[in-house]
Design a protein around this motif. Sequence first.
Motif, PDB file in Angstrom:
ATOM      1  N   ALA A  28      28.444 -25.771 -88.487  1.00 17.26           N
ATOM      2  CA  ALA A  28      28.862 -27.011 -87.830  1.00 17.26           C
ATOM      3  C   ALA A  28      28.355 -27.205 -86.437  1.00 17.26           C
ATOM      4  CB  ALA A  28      30.361 -26.952 -87.721  1.00 17.26           C
ATOM      5  N   MET A  29      28.116 -26.308 -85.621  1.00 12.93           N
ATOM      6  CA  MET A  29      27.412 -26.131 -84.471  1.00 12.93           C
ATOM      7  C   MET A  29      26.372 -27.181 -84.411  1.00 12.93           C
ATOM      8  SD  MET A  29      28.059 -22.760 -82.531  1.00 12.93           S
ATOM      9  CE  MET A  29      26.707 -23.217 -81.510  1.00 12.93           C
ATOM     10  N   THR A  30      25.597 -26.960 -85.386  1.00 14.84           N
ATOM     11  CA  THR A  30      24.156 -27.621 -85.510  1.00 14.84           C
ATOM     12  C   THR A  30      24.117 -29.032 -86.127  1.00 14.84           C
ATOM     13  OG1 THR A  30      23.486 -26.216 -87.287  1.00 14.84           O
ATOM     14  CG2 THR A  30      22.828 -25.689 -85.551  1.00 14.84           C
ATOM     15  N   SER A  31      24.905 -29.194 -87.335  1.00 21.00           N
ATOM     16  CA  SER A  31      24.990 -30.452 -88.130  1.00 21.00           C
ATOM     17  C   SER A  31      25.737 -31.478 -87.525  1.00 21.00           C
ATOM     18  CB  SER A  31      25.374 -30.110 -89.343  1.00 21.00           C
ATOM     19  OG  SER A  31      26.782 -29.537 -89.424  1.00 21.00           O
ATOM     20  N   ASP A  32      26.916 -31.135 -86.656  1.00 22.74           N
ATOM     21  CA  ASP A  32      27.772 -32.165 -86.368  1.00 22.74           C
ATOM     22  C   ASP A  32      27.369 -32.513 -84.698  1.00 22.74           C
ATOM     23  OD1 ASP A  32      28.813 -31.902 -88.640  1.00 22.74           O
ATOM     24  OD2 ASP A  32      30.848 -32.014 -87.915  1.00 22.74           O
ATOM     25  N   ALA A  33      26.558 -31.987 -84.285  1.00 21.39           N
ATOM     26  CA  ALA A  33      25.880 -32.183 -82.909  1.00 21.39           C
ATOM     27  C   ALA A  33      24.772 -33.310 -82.961  1.00 21.39           C
ATOM     28  CB  ALA A  33      25.273 -31.152 -82.242  1.00 21.39           C
ATOM     29  N   VAL A  34      24.461 -33.856 -84.371  1.00 19.29           N
ATOM     30  CA  VAL A  34      23.435 -34.795 -84.602  1.00 19.29           C
ATOM     31  C   VAL A  34      23.727 -35.988 -83.664  1.00 19.29           C
ATOM     32  CG1 VAL A  34      22.434 -36.172 -86.061  1.00 19.29           C
ATOM     33  CG2 VAL A  34      22.547 -33.730 -86.453  1.00 19.29           C
ATOM     34  N   GLY A  35      24.843 -36.568 -83.846  1.00 29.29           N
ATOM     35  CA  GLY A  35      25.252 -37.834 -83.247  1.00 29.29           C
ATOM     36  C   GLY A  35      25.024 -37.783 -81.857  1.00 29.29           C
ATOM     37  N   VAL A  36      25.091 -36.562 -80.925  1.00 33.50           N
ATOM     38  CA  VAL A  36      24.824 -36.815 -79.520  1.00 33.50           C
ATOM     39  C   VAL A  36      23.408 -36.821 -79.484  1.00 33.50           C
ATOM     40  CG1 VAL A  36      25.325 -35.503 -77.522  1.00 33.50           C
ATOM     41  CG2 VAL A  36      27.239 -35.683 -79.278  1.00 33.50           C
ATOM     42  N   ILE A  37      22.780 -36.079 -80.259  1.00 32.38           N
ATOM     43  CA  ILE A  37      21.200 -35.844 -80.067  1.00 32.38           C
ATOM     44  C   ILE A  37      20.514 -37.133 -80.428  1.00 32.38           C
ATOM     45  CG2 ILE A  37      19.272 -34.446 -80.928  1.00 32.38           C
ATOM     46  CD1 ILE A  37      20.961 -32.177 -81.382  1.00 32.38           C
ATOM     47  N   ILE A  38      20.932 -37.973 -81.356  1.00 30.12           N
ATOM     48  CA  ILE A  38      20.197 -39.121 -81.759  1.00 30.12           C
ATOM     49  C   ILE A  38      20.033 -40.115 -80.664  1.00 30.12           C
ATOM     50  CG2 ILE A  38      20.591 -41.319 -82.942  1.00 30.12           C
ATOM     51  CD1 ILE A  38      21.472 -39.659 -85.540  1.00 30.12           C
ATOM     52  N   PRO A  39      20.939 -40.415 -79.900  1.00 27.63           N
ATOM     53  CA  PRO A  39      20.281 -41.411 -78.652  1.00 27.63           C
ATOM     54  C   PRO A  39      19.422 -40.785 -77.877  1.00 27.63           C
ATOM     55  CG  PRO A  39      22.871 -41.411 -78.902  1.00 27.63           C
ATOM     56  CD  PRO A  39      22.483 -40.354 -79.738  1.00 27.63           C
ATOM     57  N   GLU A  40      19.216 -39.425 -77.530  1.00 29.82           N
ATOM     58  CA  GLU A  40      18.412 -38.872 -77.027  1.00 29.82           C
ATOM     59  C   GLU A  40      16.976 -38.973 -77.639  1.00 29.82           C
ATOM     60  OE1 GLU A  40      16.911 -36.555 -73.467  1.00 29.82           O
ATOM     61  OE2 GLU A  40      18.821 -37.771 -73.882  1.00 29.82           O
ATOM     62  N   LEU A  41      17.028 -38.737 -78.909  1.00 36.27           N
ATOM     63  CA  LEU A  41      15.653 -38.790 -79.597  1.00 36.27           C
ATOM     64  C   LEU A  41      14.949 -40.324 -79.598  1.00 36.27           C
ATOM     65  CD1 LEU A  41      16.633 -36.942 -82.714  1.00 36.27           C
ATOM     66  CD2 LEU A  41      15.179 -36.231 -81.042  1.00 36.27           C
ATOM     67  N   ALA A 230      30.631 -39.978 -97.170  1.00 37.09           N
ATOM     68  CA  ALA A 230      29.776 -41.143 -96.491  1.00 37.09           C
ATOM     69  C   ALA A 230      30.605 -41.822 -95.514  1.00 37.09           C
ATOM     70  CB  ALA A 230      29.477 -42.098 -97.560  1.00 37.09           C
ATOM     71  N   THR A 231      32.031 -41.689 -95.702  1.00 34.57           N
ATOM     72  CA  THR A 231      33.100 -42.155 -94.847  1.00 34.57           C
ATOM     73  C   THR A 231      32.823 -41.480 -93.405  1.00 34.57           C
ATOM     74  OG1 THR A 231      34.294 -43.145 -96.626  1.00 34.57           O
ATOM     75  CG2 THR A 231      35.282 -42.960 -94.520  1.00 34.57           C
ATOM     76  N   GLU A 232      32.973 -40.180 -93.583  1.00 32.89           N
ATOM     77  CA  GLU A 232      33.099 -39.279 -92.408  1.00 32.89           C
ATOM     78  C   GLU A 232      31.798 -39.214 -91.322  1.00 32.89           C
ATOM     79  OE1 GLU A 232      34.435 -34.491 -91.861  1.00 32.89           O
ATOM     80  OE2 GLU A 232      32.591 -35.187 -92.746  1.00 32.89           O
ATOM     81  N   VAL A 233      30.796 -38.834 -92.148  1.00 31.08           N
ATOM     82  CA  VAL A 233      29.609 -39.083 -91.417  1.00 31.08           C
ATOM     83  C   VAL A 233      29.169 -40.251 -90.734  1.00 31.08           C
ATOM     84  CG1 VAL A 233      28.566 -37.327 -92.768  1.00 31.08           C
ATOM     85  CG2 VAL A 233      27.831 -39.518 -93.092  1.00 31.08           C
ATOM     86  N   ALA A 234      29.743 -41.252 -90.954  1.00 34.15           N
ATOM     87  CA  ALA A 234      29.609 -42.540 -90.133  1.00 34.15           C
ATOM     88  C   ALA A 234      30.085 -42.345 -88.845  1.00 34.15           C
ATOM     89  CB  ALA A 234      30.204 -43.716 -91.038  1.00 34.15           C
ATOM     90  N   ILE A 235      31.229 -41.582 -88.622  1.00 31.19           N
ATOM     91  CA  ILE A 235      31.903 -41.504 -87.331  1.00 31.19           C
ATOM     92  C   ILE A 235      30.823 -40.689 -86.322  1.00 31.19           C
ATOM     93  CG2 ILE A 235      33.759 -40.428 -86.148  1.00 31.19           C
ATOM     94  CD1 ILE A 235      34.722 -42.811 -87.735  1.00 31.19           C
ATOM     95  N   TYR A 236      30.504 -39.360 -86.886  1.00 33.36           N
ATOM     96  CA  TYR A 236      29.887 -38.378 -85.975  1.00 33.36           C
ATOM     97  C   TYR A 236      28.462 -38.807 -85.876  1.00 33.36           C
ATOM     98  CZ  TYR A 236      28.649 -35.353 -89.768  1.00 33.36           C
ATOM     99  OH  TYR A 236      28.090 -34.788 -91.013  1.00 33.36           O
ATOM    100  N   VAL A 237      27.825 -39.729 -86.832  1.00 32.84           N
ATOM    101  CA  VAL A 237      26.228 -39.749 -86.677  1.00 32.84           C
ATOM    102  C   VAL A 237      26.160 -41.234 -85.924  1.00 32.84           C
ATOM    103  CG1 VAL A 237      24.336 -40.535 -87.876  1.00 32.84           C
ATOM    104  CG2 VAL A 237      25.671 -38.827 -88.819  1.00 32.84           C
ATOM    105  N   TRP A 238      27.044 -42.192 -86.015  1.00 35.43           N
ATOM    106  CA  TRP A 238      26.784 -43.608 -85.277  1.00 35.43           C
ATOM    107  C   TRP A 238      27.895 -44.057 -84.583  1.00 35.43           C
ATOM    108  CZ3 TRP A 238      22.224 -44.912 -85.635  1.00 35.43           C
ATOM    109  CH2 TRP A 238      21.447 -44.646 -86.597  1.00 35.43           C
ATOM    110  N   MET A 239      29.055 -43.183 -84.440  1.00 35.33           N
ATOM    111  CA  MET A 239      30.047 -43.621 -83.440  1.00 35.33           C
ATOM    112  C   MET A 239      29.691 -43.579 -81.990  1.00 35.33           C
ATOM    113  SD  MET A 239      34.109 -42.760 -83.024  1.00 35.33           S
ATOM    114  CE  MET A 239      33.801 -41.098 -82.456  1.00 35.33           C
TER     115      MET A 239
END
Length: 406
Positions: A28-41, A230-239
């Motif tokens: 989870a440390m790596t997979s759920d940090a993606v939402g924070v990394i995406i704006p940086e990318l 699909a419902t959950e990842v919407a939160i941590y990827v795009w919120m």
Amino acid sequence: MAIELDNLNHDRHMKIRLLTYLMFFMFAMTSDAVGVIIPELISQFDLTMSQASAFHYMPMIFIAMSGLFLGYLADKLGRKVTILLGLSLFALACFMFALGESFYYFLLLLALVGASIGIFKTGALGLIGDISADAKQHSSTMNTVEGFFGVGAMVGPAIVSYLLISGVSWKYLYFGAGIFCLILCALAYRVKYPQLQCTSSQEISLAGTFLMMKNPYALGYSLAIGLYVATEVAIYVWMPTLLLNYEGSFALVATYALTIFFTLRALGRFLGGWILNRYAWQQVMFWFSLVIALCYLGAMSFGIDAAVVLLPLSGLFMSMIYPTLNSKGISCFPISQHGSVAGVILFFTALSAALGPLLMGIVGDIFGHVKYGFYLATGFAFLLCALAAFNLLRDPSGHLLAVGEH
């Protein structure tokens, strides 16, 4: 003598549970940090939302393929060998992040990360069945496992945020995860695993996994889990992107929205065993999925101020859905097939986790704002609620799960 043997098995099972908890924490440390990394990318490589979402869907696609094509290894080679293989590949991929700076190089490594997760996760899920006395204990253990996953989901984004604020690359998250993974490898090697009991005459092979793809119970639970994911990842990827420039009345809440979401989800999962022991799991799934759907509907109907509050709040009600559905789906099958069925469910789980954010990114690009992607996620939430209502009224797998309770 029997008492000493029971105590020995109890201690061994506790060590196995702790090891499993730590594996999910690291994942989870790596997979759920993606939402924070995406704006940086997006800023670093000048990407569109659709392109940046590849950082999430690339590992998910390979988790899906690994679960489908390699999930049977947990039943054929044993849980220990499978877990050690997956953890070793994960550590290798994490350390290789230090060797490059290209976006496509990172995507290649994320493919290896996904394949390794698919291997050790199916082994770990099969292991939970080995140490569970019945279906109820299986569900309780699964909720605790996902509770540790929830804690890792809070720690990962927090580490990335701290690194970025300090002017340090987000890649150090993966370096730390690689070191943690080597420690887990050493622990996994030393632990004695229970002997796998074969209760099925069916040959354990890739062909058997594909045969299971036709099983209505495996497919039914996979569909439900796919809609939930699909419902959950919407939160941590795009919120984080949705709330990026928010300056309204709840600015402080918006700043910590993702942390609040993960905190509520983790707390709910640790309470999962307690709640499921007091209420029928079918009722819990329906009412919780209904509240999630209403949270999405309220967030989309009443504007960004409502979204700041309702989207993180949905995490509390999401907490028990995934581990419970995953546990019930696996418990419909004999222990000797738990690795294979876990691989099938993981395939649809990861496929949904890959396609959901991608579709949201595409819709956001087409209409010019990420909020339009959340309209799509609202539809996923209501479909999940409809499936939970069907399960509540018909209980199609009740006769199979009743066997596991005794």
